[in-house]
Design a protein around this motif. Structure first.
Motif, PDB file in Angstrom:
ATOM      1  N   TYR A 190       0.859  -1.184   0.000  1.00 41.21           N
ATOM      2  CA  TYR A 190       0.000   0.000   0.000  1.00 41.21           C
ATOM      3  C   TYR A 190       0.897   1.237   0.000  1.00 41.21           C
ATOM      4  O   TYR A 190       1.346   1.693   1.037  1.00 41.21           O
ATOM      5  CB  TYR A 190      -0.919  -0.013   1.218  1.00 41.21           C
ATOM      6  N   LEU A 191       1.153   1.744  -1.171  1.00 39.63           N
ATOM      7  CA  LEU A 191       2.019   2.915  -1.313  1.00 39.63           C
ATOM      8  C   LEU A 191       1.267   4.170  -0.888  1.00 39.63           C
ATOM      9  O   LEU A 191       0.223   4.488  -1.453  1.00 39.63           O
ATOM     10  CB  LEU A 191       2.484   3.054  -2.772  1.00 39.63           C
ATOM     11  N   GLN A 192       1.801   4.851   0.120  1.00 42.16           N
ATOM     12  CA  GLN A 192       1.155   6.067   0.606  1.00 42.16           C
ATOM     13  C   GLN A 192       1.818   7.318   0.048  1.00 42.16           C
ATOM     14  O   GLN A 192       1.179   8.355  -0.075  1.00 42.16           O
ATOM     15  CB  GLN A 192       1.182   6.108   2.122  1.00 42.16           C
ATOM     16  N   GLY A 193       3.085   7.246  -0.248  1.00 38.44           N
ATOM     17  CA  GLY A 193       3.754   8.434  -0.752  1.00 38.44           C
ATOM     18  C   GLY A 193       5.257   8.248  -0.811  1.00 38.44           C
ATOM     19  O   GLY A 193       5.771   7.138  -0.690  1.00 38.44           O
ATOM     20  N   PHE A 194       5.948   9.366  -0.992  1.00 36.85           N
ATOM     21  CA  PHE A 194       7.401   9.359  -1.163  1.00 36.85           C
ATOM     22  C   PHE A 194       8.028  10.414  -0.264  1.00 36.85           C
ATOM     23  O   PHE A 194       7.423  11.448   0.002  1.00 36.85           O
ATOM     24  CB  PHE A 194       7.768   9.691  -2.614  1.00 36.85           C
ATOM     25  N   GLN A 195       9.250  10.130   0.172  1.00 31.36           N
ATOM     26  CA  GLN A 195      10.071  11.128   0.847  1.00 31.36           C
ATOM     27  C   GLN A 195      11.288  11.372  -0.024  1.00 31.36           C
ATOM     28  O   GLN A 195      11.959  10.433  -0.446  1.00 31.36           O
ATOM     29  CB  GLN A 195      10.536  10.639   2.219  1.00 31.36           C
ATOM     30  N   VAL A 244      18.337  18.087 -10.038  1.00 32.00           N
ATOM     31  CA  VAL A 244      18.005  16.655 -10.114  1.00 32.00           C
ATOM     32  C   VAL A 244      16.759  16.376  -9.277  1.00 32.00           C
ATOM     33  O   VAL A 244      15.813  15.728  -9.728  1.00 32.00           O
ATOM     34  CB  VAL A 244      19.183  15.778  -9.626  1.00 32.00           C
ATOM     35  N   GLY A 245      16.741  16.899  -8.059  1.00 34.99           N
ATOM     36  CA  GLY A 245      15.593  16.700  -7.173  1.00 34.99           C
ATOM     37  C   GLY A 245      14.318  17.299  -7.731  1.00 34.99           C
ATOM     38  O   GLY A 245      13.237  16.721  -7.592  1.00 34.99           O
ATOM     39  N   ALA A 246      14.437  18.461  -8.382  1.00 37.81           N
ATOM     40  CA  ALA A 246      13.264  19.099  -8.980  1.00 37.81           C
ATOM     41  C   ALA A 246      12.669  18.214 -10.068  1.00 37.81           C
ATOM     42  O   ALA A 246      11.447  18.042 -10.144  1.00 37.81           O
ATOM     43  CB  ALA A 246      13.637  20.465  -9.554  1.00 37.81           C
ATOM     44  N   LYS A 247      13.519  17.634 -10.904  1.00 41.59           N
ATOM     45  CA  LYS A 247      13.026  16.759 -11.969  1.00 41.59           C
ATOM     46  C   LYS A 247      12.451  15.454 -11.407  1.00 41.59           C
ATOM     47  O   LYS A 247      11.470  14.929 -11.906  1.00 41.59           O
ATOM     48  CB  LYS A 247      14.135  16.453 -12.973  1.00 41.59           C
ATOM     49  N   VAL A 248      13.074  14.924 -10.360  1.00 39.81           N
ATOM     50  CA  VAL A 248      12.576  13.685  -9.745  1.00 39.81           C
ATOM     51  C   VAL A 248      11.211  13.923  -9.108  1.00 39.81           C
ATOM     52  O   VAL A 248      10.288  13.119  -9.295  1.00 39.81           O
ATOM     53  CB  VAL A 248      13.588  13.134  -8.717  1.00 39.81           C
ATOM     54  N   THR A 249      11.060  15.025  -8.381  1.00 46.24           N
ATOM     55  CA  THR A 249       9.747  15.296  -7.776  1.00 46.24           C
ATOM     56  C   THR A 249       8.692  15.571  -8.843  1.00 46.24           C
ATOM     57  O   THR A 249       7.533  15.194  -8.675  1.00 46.24           O
ATOM     58  CB  THR A 249       9.798  16.469  -6.777  1.00 46.24           C
ATOM     59  N   GLU A 250       9.089  16.194  -9.936  1.00 42.34           N
ATOM     60  CA  GLU A 250       8.148  16.405 -11.049  1.00 42.34           C
ATOM     61  C   GLU A 250       7.706  15.064 -11.629  1.00 42.34           C
ATOM     62  O   GLU A 250       6.520  14.860 -11.913  1.00 42.34           O
ATOM     63  CB  GLU A 250       8.805  17.262 -12.124  1.00 42.34           C
ATOM     64  N   LEU A 251       8.649  14.137 -11.789  1.00 41.96           N
ATOM     65  CA  LEU A 251       8.331  12.795 -12.282  1.00 41.96           C
ATOM     66  C   LEU A 251       7.366  12.085 -11.335  1.00 41.96           C
ATOM     67  O   LEU A 251       6.370  11.503 -11.761  1.00 41.96           O
ATOM     68  CB  LEU A 251       9.613  11.979 -12.445  1.00 41.96           C
ATOM     69  N   LEU A 252       7.659  12.141 -10.033  1.00 44.62           N
ATOM     70  CA  LEU A 252       6.783  11.509  -9.041  1.00 44.62           C
ATOM     71  C   LEU A 252       5.394  12.145  -9.053  1.00 44.62           C
ATOM     72  O   LEU A 252       4.380  11.453  -8.968  1.00 44.62           O
ATOM     73  CB  LEU A 252       7.399  11.616  -7.643  1.00 44.62           C
ATOM     74  N   TYR A 253       5.345  13.455  -9.137  1.00 40.59           N
ATOM     75  CA  TYR A 253       4.085  14.193  -9.149  1.00 40.59           C
ATOM     76  C   TYR A 253       3.241  13.812 -10.359  1.00 40.59           C
ATOM     77  O   TYR A 253       2.032  13.633 -10.248  1.00 40.59           O
ATOM     78  CB  TYR A 253       4.383  15.694  -9.142  1.00 40.59           C
ATOM     79  N   ASP A 254       3.882  13.674 -11.518  1.00 43.22           N
ATOM     80  CA  ASP A 254       3.153  13.326 -12.744  1.00 43.22           C
ATOM     81  C   ASP A 254       2.692  11.873 -12.754  1.00 43.22           C
ATOM     82  O   ASP A 254       1.577  11.573 -13.174  1.00 43.22           O
ATOM     83  CB  ASP A 254       4.020  13.592 -13.980  1.00 43.22           C
ATOM     84  N   GLU A 255       3.550  10.955 -12.292  1.00 46.30           N
ATOM     85  CA  GLU A 255       3.219   9.528 -12.362  1.00 46.30           C
ATOM     86  C   GLU A 255       2.349   9.043 -11.224  1.00 46.30           C
ATOM     87  O   GLU A 255       1.581   8.106 -11.391  1.00 46.30           O
ATOM     88  CB  GLU A 255       4.496   8.691 -12.418  1.00 46.30           C
ATOM     89  N   TYR A 256       2.497   9.644 -10.052  1.00 45.93           N
ATOM     90  CA  TYR A 256       1.766   9.199  -8.861  1.00 45.93           C
ATOM     91  C   TYR A 256       1.038  10.393  -8.253  1.00 45.93           C
ATOM     92  O   TYR A 256       1.290  10.781  -7.116  1.00 45.93           O
ATOM     93  CB  TYR A 256       2.722   8.573  -7.846  1.00 45.93           C
ATOM     94  N   SER A 257       0.119  10.966  -9.005  1.00 41.78           N
ATOM     95  CA  SER A 257      -0.524  12.219  -8.609  1.00 41.78           C
ATOM     96  C   SER A 257      -1.341  12.101  -7.325  1.00 41.78           C
ATOM     97  O   SER A 257      -1.506  13.079  -6.615  1.00 41.78           O
ATOM     98  CB  SER A 257      -1.398  12.748  -9.742  1.00 41.78           C
ATOM     99  N   GLY A 258      -1.819  10.943  -6.996  1.00 42.78           N
ATOM    100  CA  GLY A 258      -2.623  10.780  -5.791  1.00 42.78           C
ATOM    101  C   GLY A 258      -1.812  10.516  -4.536  1.00 42.78           C
ATOM    102  O   GLY A 258      -2.374  10.431  -3.444  1.00 42.78           O
ATOM    103  N   LYS A 259      -0.530  10.388  -4.661  1.00 39.17           N
ATOM    104  CA  LYS A 259       0.331  10.042  -3.519  1.00 39.17           C
ATOM    105  C   LYS A 259       1.016  11.291  -2.973  1.00 39.17           C
ATOM    106  O   LYS A 259       1.327  12.225  -3.695  1.00 39.17           O
ATOM    107  CB  LYS A 259       1.398   9.027  -3.939  1.00 39.17           C
ATOM    108  N   GLY A 260       1.275  11.266  -1.683  1.00 43.47           N
ATOM    109  CA  GLY A 260       1.947  12.386  -1.047  1.00 43.47           C
ATOM    110  C   GLY A 260       3.445  12.392  -1.346  1.00 43.47           C
ATOM    111  O   GLY A 260       4.062  11.333  -1.466  1.00 43.47           O
ATOM    112  N   ILE A 261       3.998  13.582  -1.473  1.00 45.75           N
ATOM    113  CA  ILE A 261       5.435  13.733  -1.682  1.00 45.75           C
ATOM    114  C   ILE A 261       5.950  14.704  -0.628  1.00 45.75           C
ATOM    115  O   ILE A 261       5.650  15.899  -0.672  1.00 45.75           O
ATOM    116  CB  ILE A 261       5.755  14.260  -3.096  1.00 45.75           C
ATOM    117  N   LEU A 262       6.693  14.177   0.328  1.00 48.25           N
ATOM    118  CA  LEU A 262       7.320  14.983   1.373  1.00 48.25           C
ATOM    119  C   LEU A 262       8.761  15.227   0.956  1.00 48.25           C
ATOM    120  O   LEU A 262       9.532  14.284   0.788  1.00 48.25           O
ATOM    121  CB  LEU A 262       7.265  14.252   2.718  1.00 48.25           C
TER     122      LEU A 262
END
Length: 159
Positions: free
Chosen positions: A63-68, A80-98
Motif C-alpha cells: 500500500y504505497l502512501q507516498g514518497f520522501q 536533479v531533485g526538482a526533476k525527480v519530484t516532477e516525475l513523481l508528481y506526474d506519475e503518482y498524482s494521488g500520492k503524497g510527496i514529502l
C-alpha cells in the motif's frame, strides 16, 4: 576514497544510481548549477533507468502512501531533485510527496577576505548557492505535498 566506502550497510543495487560524469574522476567537473542537474534528467536513457528502478520498488509495496525526497538545495542536485519530484508528481498524482531541502552550514559567511581572485571565486560560488537554493525551493515546493527546508544554519546558507 568516497563517502560510500565508509557505509557499513549494503544497499540494494537497484537503489543506487551513479551519475558517471560527476564522479570524483569524472570528465565534467562538479555538479554545481541547477540547470546541470535538471539537464541530467533530460536524457531519455537516464529517465528510463530511473523509472525502472522506481517501478521495481513501487511494485514491492502493498500500500504505497507516498514518497520522501531528500535533496541538496545548494548545488546541482537541486535540479536533479526538482526533476525527480516532477516525475513523481506526474506519475503518482494521488500520492503524497514529502520533500526535505538540505543546505550545509557555510563556515565563511560574514568573514572578511582578501581582495582578488579568491574573493571573486567565493562570490561566484555564493551566487550559485543562492540561485540553486532559490530555484530548488520554487521547483521542489511546486511538485511536493509538503516541502521542508533543513539546515543547521538559520539562513539556509543565504546572507
Amino acid at each position: 576514497q568516497v563517502w560510500s566506502d565508509y557505509l557499513n550497510m549494503h544497499l540494494h543495487p537497484k537503489s543506487i544510481y551513479v551519475i558517471r560524469q560527476y564522479m570524483h574522476d569524472g570528465y565534467c567537473g562538479c555538479l554545481e548549477a541547477f540547470g546541470q542537474g535538471e539537464s541530467l534528467l533530460q536524457d531519455p536513457g537516464c529517465i528510463e533507468e530511473l523509472e525502472d528502478r522506481l517501478h521495481f520498488y513501487v511494485e514491492e509495496c502493498d500500500y504505497l502512501q507516498g514518497f520522501q525526497v531528500l535533496c541538496d538545495l545548494h548545488n546541482g542536485f537541486s535540479g536533479v531533485g526538482a526533476k525527480v519530484t516532477e516525475l513523481l508528481y506526474d506519475e503518482y498524482s494521488g500520492k503524497g510527496i514529502l520533500t526535505w531541502g538540505l543546505t550545509p552550514v557555510t563556515s565563511n559567511m560574514g568573514v572578511s577576505k582578501q581582495w582578488g581572485e579568491k574573493q571573486q571565486k567565493d562570490s561566484q560560488k555564493n551566487f550559485y548557492r543562492l540561485m540553486n537554493t532559490a530555484l530548488g525551493i520554487v521547483h521542489l515546493s511546486s511538485h511536493s505535498s509538503l516541502f521542508c527546508p533543513l539546515s543547521l544554519s538559520g539562513s539556509l546558507g543565504i546572507k
